[in-house]
Motif scaffolding. Structure first.
Motif, PDB file in Angstrom:
ATOM      1  N   VAL A 199     -21.025   0.598  -9.287  1.00 15.26           N
ATOM      2  CA  VAL A 199     -21.233   1.154  -7.954  1.00 15.26           C
ATOM      3  C   VAL A 199     -22.633   1.737  -7.899  1.00 15.26           C
ATOM      4  CG1 VAL A 199     -20.477   2.868  -6.274  1.00 15.26           C
ATOM      5  CG2 VAL A 199     -18.781   1.693  -7.699  1.00 15.26           C
ATOM      6  N   ASP A 217     -21.152  -4.024  -7.134  1.00 15.66           N
ATOM      7  CA  ASP A 217     -19.779  -4.256  -6.687  1.00 15.66           C
ATOM      8  C   ASP A 217     -19.451  -3.412  -5.463  1.00 15.66           C
ATOM      9  OD1 ASP A 217     -18.248  -5.963  -8.937  1.00 15.66           O
ATOM     10  OD2 ASP A 217     -19.788  -4.724  -9.853  1.00 15.66           O
ATOM     11  N   ALA A 218     -20.164  -2.315  -5.318  1.00 15.39           N
ATOM     12  CA  ALA A 218     -20.052  -1.485  -4.123  1.00 15.39           C
ATOM     13  C   ALA A 218     -21.330  -0.679  -3.987  1.00 15.39           C
ATOM     14  CB  ALA A 218     -18.851  -0.561  -4.213  1.00 15.39           C
ATOM     15  N   CYS A 220     -22.442   2.941  -2.218  1.00 13.85           N
ATOM     16  CA  CYS A 220     -21.899   4.144  -1.599  1.00 13.85           C
ATOM     17  C   CYS A 220     -23.030   5.125  -1.306  1.00 13.85           C
ATOM     18  CB  CYS A 220     -20.864   4.811  -2.505  1.00 13.85           C
ATOM     19  SG  CYS A 220     -19.399   3.787  -2.810  1.00 13.85           S
ATOM     20  N   GLU A 225     -17.631   8.416  -0.019  1.00 11.37           N
ATOM     21  CA  GLU A 225     -17.476   6.961   0.096  1.00 11.37           C
ATOM     22  C   GLU A 225     -16.994   6.371  -1.223  1.00 11.37           C
ATOM     23  OE1 GLU A 225     -20.807   4.807   1.620  1.00 11.37           O
ATOM     24  OE2 GLU A 225     -20.956   6.029   3.434  1.00 11.37           O
ATOM     25  N   LEU A 226     -17.495   6.892  -2.332  1.00 10.78           N
ATOM     26  CA  LEU A 226     -17.050   6.417  -3.648  1.00 10.78           C
ATOM     27  C   LEU A 226     -15.546   6.633  -3.806  1.00 10.78           C
ATOM     28  CD1 LEU A 226     -17.581   5.485  -6.612  1.00 10.78           C
ATOM     29  CD2 LEU A 226     -17.989   7.909  -7.157  1.00 10.78           C
ATOM     30  N   TRP A 229     -13.623   4.088  -1.878  1.00 10.01           N
ATOM     31  CA  TRP A 229     -13.690   2.760  -2.507  1.00 10.01           C
ATOM     32  C   TRP A 229     -12.790   2.694  -3.739  1.00 10.01           C
ATOM     33  CZ3 TRP A 229     -15.485   0.875  -7.273  1.00 10.01           C
ATOM     34  CH2 TRP A 229     -15.593  -0.514  -7.352  1.00 10.01           C
ATOM     35  N   ALA A 232      -9.250   2.413  -2.772  1.00 10.94           N
ATOM     36  CA  ALA A 232      -8.973   1.053  -2.285  1.00 10.94           C
ATOM     37  C   ALA A 232      -8.794   0.092  -3.444  1.00 10.94           C
ATOM     38  CB  ALA A 232     -10.098   0.585  -1.367  1.00 10.94           C
ATOM     39  N   GLN A 233      -9.599   0.234  -4.499  1.00 10.94           N
ATOM     40  CA  GLN A 233      -9.446  -0.630  -5.678  1.00 10.94           C
ATOM     41  C   GLN A 233      -8.075  -0.439  -6.311  1.00 10.94           C
ATOM     42  OE1 GLN A 233     -12.089  -2.882  -6.589  1.00 10.94           O
ATOM     43  NE2 GLN A 233     -12.512  -2.105  -4.549  1.00 10.94           N
TER      44      GLN A 233
END
Length: 245
Positions: A199, A217-218, A220, A225-226, A229, A232-233
């Motif tokens: 990230v 991969d992301a 933020c 926001e991290l 995410w 969500a993973q």
């Protein structure tokens, strides 16, 4: 490349990821120079803050392996200056201790602590850093099971060995670990090269990843926001698990 393996561990860079480091180092350099001026004025009469920094950079060019231990670099440059100017070398230890104190006077980004508190209830947390931050002095060590620093490990990011060693210390495979950092080459590329997800913490909204051709991969802009995410993973992986009959 999609990686749907369930995350088990989250590892962090420190400087410019958990706190801004530029203002800290700038203040530390001034405070250090003032400390030296009181005890070794022959040094500060000859060398400004900028000139001492230039000496360290020149030494690093001659001995690039010192990038793994910036305290060692600072001390070696200081020893050379003390010798050159005839300053009392008994002050070198004190000078290094004073810089250590100043360098660890960090102020975390506002969103870091609340998110770390929540993340540590979800995943195993660790640190991989090329810097010399002291997590005990800063008061963050209890958040992390593993803290691997280049100066003690002997290799600096983006060397694959330091990422792999941190995963081993946590007892997780790289594909089950996520690395979080602000530097595209050292953090994102370094972690992805060993199979970790990475990230990119990009608080400024920079598009540097596009110019560099690096695909995190992301991305933020904050730790909030991290957290979204990461959750969500974990939800995605729960959704992918086969249901019992």
């Amino acid at each position: 490349m999609m990686n749907h393996r369930p995350p088990q561990a989250l590892l962090f860079d420190l400087d410019d990821t958990l706190w801004p480091i530029g203002p800290v180092i700038a203040a530390a350099e001034l405070g250090w120079h003032a400390w030296l001026a009181e005890r070794a004025p022959v040094v500060t009469d000859k060398y400004t803050v900028e000139q001492l920094r230039a000496l360290r950079m020149a030494l690093l060019e001659r001995q690039p392996d010192m990038v793994a231990d910036l305290y060692k670099l600072r001390r070696a440059a200081l020893e050379a200056v003390f010798l050159e100017t005839g300053a009392d070398s008994t002050h070198i230890d004190g000078a290094m201790a004073h810089f250590h104190t100043l360098r660890n006077a960090v102020t975390m980004f506002d969103d870091v602590l609340p998110v770390l508190e929540e993340l540590r209830t979800m995943l195993r947390l660790g640190v991989i850093t090329n810097g010399n931050a002291d997590l005990e002095v800063i008061g963050l060590h209890h958040h992390f099971e593993v803290a691997l620093a280049s100066h003690s490990f002997g290799r600096a990011k983006p060397a694959p060995e330091i990422f792999l060693a941190a995963c081993t210390a946590l007892g997780v495979a790289p594909e089950h670990a996520i690395y979080v950092g602000d530097d595209l080459r050292l953090d994102v590329q370094g972690a992805q090269a060993v199979g970790m997800r990475a990230v990119w913490i990009n608080r400024s909204g920079s598009s540097a990843h596009l110019e560099a051709g690096i695909v995190p991969d992301a991305i933020c802009a904050s730790f909030d926001e991290l957290l979204v995410w990461v959750k969500a993973q974990m939800r995605h992986n729960e959704d992918q698990e086969p249901k019992g009959h």
